[in-house]
Design an enzyme around this catalytic site. Structure first.
Site, PDB file in Angstrom:
ATOM      1  N   ARG A 208      -4.506   6.286  -9.600  1.00  0.00           N
ATOM      2  CA  ARG A 208      -3.956   6.297  -8.295  1.00  0.00           C
ATOM      3  C   ARG A 208      -5.197   5.725  -7.505  1.00  0.00           C
ATOM      4  O   ARG A 208      -5.991   6.207  -6.871  1.00  0.00           O
ATOM      5  CB  ARG A 208      -3.732   7.702  -7.599  1.00  0.00           C
TER       6      ARG A 208
ATOM      7  N   ARG B 155       0.603  -1.278 -16.688  1.00  0.00           N
ATOM      8  CA  ARG B 155      -0.374  -0.344 -16.211  1.00  0.00           C
ATOM      9  C   ARG B 155      -0.651   1.034 -16.908  1.00  0.00           C
ATOM     10  O   ARG B 155      -1.591   1.557 -16.547  1.00  0.00           O
ATOM     11  CB  ARG B 155      -0.180   0.052 -14.725  1.00  0.00           C
TER      12      ARG B 155
ATOM     13  N   HIS C 251      -1.444  -4.292  -7.318  1.00  0.00           N
ATOM     14  CA  HIS C 251      -1.145  -3.556  -6.231  1.00  0.00           C
ATOM     15  C   HIS C 251      -2.307  -2.751  -5.749  1.00  0.00           C
ATOM     16  O   HIS C 251      -2.657  -1.587  -5.674  1.00  0.00           O
ATOM     17  CB  HIS C 251      -0.380  -2.300  -6.852  1.00  0.00           C
TER      18      HIS C 251
ATOM     19  N   ASP D 275       6.096   0.095   4.491  1.00  0.00           N
ATOM     20  CA  ASP D 275       6.362  -0.523   3.044  1.00  0.00           C
ATOM     21  C   ASP D 275       7.229  -1.699   3.109  1.00  0.00           C
ATOM     22  O   ASP D 275       8.567  -1.652   3.272  1.00  0.00           O
ATOM     23  CB  ASP D 275       7.359   0.636   2.360  1.00  0.00           C
TER      24      ASP D 275
ATOM     25  N   GLU E  94      -0.624  -6.126  -1.317  1.00  0.00           N
ATOM     26  CA  GLU E  94      -0.417  -6.468  -2.628  1.00  0.00           C
ATOM     27  C   GLU E  94      -0.160  -7.903  -2.917  1.00  0.00           C
ATOM     28  O   GLU E  94       0.976  -8.279  -2.526  1.00  0.00           O
ATOM     29  CB  GLU E  94       0.554  -5.603  -3.308  1.00  0.00           C
TER      30      GLU E  94
HETATM   31  O1  TA6 Z   1       4.105  -1.233  -3.536  1.00  0.00           O
HETATM   32  C1  TA6 Z   1       4.628  -0.022  -2.672  1.00  0.00           C
HETATM   33  C2  TA6 Z   1       5.564   0.762  -3.498  1.00  0.00           C
HETATM   34  O2  TA6 Z   1       6.669   0.328  -4.103  1.00  0.00           O
HETATM   35  C3  TA6 Z   1       5.640   1.889  -2.417  1.00  0.00           C
HETATM   36  O3  TA6 Z   1       7.160   2.054  -2.459  1.00  0.00           O
HETATM   37  C4  TA6 Z   1       5.328   3.147  -3.403  1.00  0.00           C
HETATM   38  O4  TA6 Z   1       6.449   3.762  -4.531  1.00  0.00           O
HETATM   39  C5  TA6 Z   1       3.916   2.472  -4.125  1.00  0.00           C
HETATM   40  O5  TA6 Z   1       4.608   1.454  -4.490  1.00  0.00           O
HETATM   41  C6  TA6 Z   1       3.422   3.553  -5.058  1.00  0.00           C
HETATM   42  O6  TA6 Z   1       4.253   3.525  -6.397  1.00  0.00           O
HETATM   43  P1  TA6 Z   1       3.594   4.255  -7.549  1.00  0.00           P
HETATM   44  O7  TA6 Z   1       4.421   4.034  -8.695  1.00  0.00           O
HETATM   45  O8  TA6 Z   1       2.102   4.013  -7.838  1.00  0.00           O
HETATM   46  O9  TA6 Z   1       3.610   5.823  -7.139  1.00  0.00           O
END
Ligand code: TA6
Length: 282
Positions: free
Chosen positions: A59, A84, A154, A197, A254
């Site tokens: 994370r 990932r 991301h 978002d 991102e």
């Molecule tokens: O990039 C934004 C997003 O798609 C959010 O909607 C949220 O889901 C975030 O990614 C985190 O996703 P993850 O799968 O890393 O928890």
């Protein structure tokens, strides 16, 4: 210094340290999870309660969302694809000079990926760690048939206080609001006082994250879409590996090929998604 390290549970990563910067890249996901200039606050945010276990995405840092961004039509498949949480090969590292290290990591199709996504591919991450951070994600179609990818670097940026952050460079850009699924147009800088978002399209210039004490510049190539995400209070409570107040000190910007910016690669074709990240003190 470039060293191959292992956590007590066997989780492997590469540590880079030189006179100006330090970084850490996990073999799982070729996931850059730490990048800081010596004596400064890290540029990348990393959750204090992130997992460092195989098959669980770290994370923070720069998760690689590939070969799809977001959810797959097949809901049994992982959000943001499988890159990932896959183990990549550490191909090479080079101390270019006293202030610069260059690394290459690679993953290719295998029995497991072919079950989720029936295409042969090679995926390489080229990282240049110096006062600037350059990330290039190169997809090569090794199959006989074409395939479509959507993807994102991301990137989680550390911020002093999300309420005082503005993101410049997206004025008048169209975006898909992933909270309402409405299409909107950005007016002025992006500011934060609620969950955000958004998938911006027609992005062609640099994006500037303006924080209280520094500006972070993000220049992309091979991309015309950018995702901006802060989960804010309620969503953070539902996110894995995030402390309740984590939203205050992070922001995702991102570099992507997402939604309308997805790319089709013919057999043997390649596409490179690139992000250049650097700071300017205020
Ligand atoms: O990039 C934004 C997003 O798609 C959010 O909607 C949220 O889901 C975030 O990614 C985190 O996703 P993850 O799968 O890393 O928890």
């Amino acid at each position: 210094m470039i060293a191959h390290k292992k956590l007590p549970n066997g989780f492997e990563y590469i540590e880079i340290k030189n006179s100006t910067t330090e970084a850490k890249i996990a073999l799982q996901g070729a996931h850059l999870f730490h990048y800081a200039r010596v004596g400064e606050e890290p540029i990348l945010w990393l959750s204090e309660v992130s997992d460092f276990e195989y098959k669980k995405a770290i994370r923070g840092g720069i998760p690689i969302c590939w070969p799809w961004f977001g959810f797959n039509e097949d809901k049994s498949l992982p959000q943001h694809g499988f890159a990932r949480t896959s183990i990549w090969q550490f191909i090479s590292s080079e101390e270019v000079d006293k202030q610069t290290a260059a690394l290459i990591l690679r993953m290719t199709h295998n029995e497991e990926t072919l079950k989720m996504w029936p295409y042969k591919f090679e995926l390489e991450l080229h990282v240049i760690i110096s006062k600037r951070l350059t990330i290039k994600l190169k997809t090569t179609n090794k199959d006989e048939k074409s395939f479509k990818i959507s993807q994102a670097l991301h990137t989680y940026f550390g911020v002093l206080d999300i309420c005082e952050v503005t993101v410049k460079g997206l004025d008048k850009k169209p975006y898909l609001d992933a909270l309402t699924w409405n299409h909107e147009i950005q007016t002025g800088d992006v500011t934060f006082n609620q969950e955000v978002d958004r998938v911006y399209q027609e992005v062609d210039g640099e994006i500037v994250l303006s924080d209280r004490n520094r500006e972070v510049y993000i220049k992309s190539r091979g991309s015309s879409s950018v995702v901006v995400w802060n989960p804010w209070i309620e969503k953070t409570k539902r996110m894995s590996a995030m402390k309740e107040d984590a939203y205050k000190s992070m922001l995702c910007i991102e570099t992507s090929n997402a939604f309308a910016d997805a790319r089709v690669l013919k057999s043997k074709e390649s596409h490179t998604l690139k992000a250049d990240i650097f700071t300017k003190p205020l």
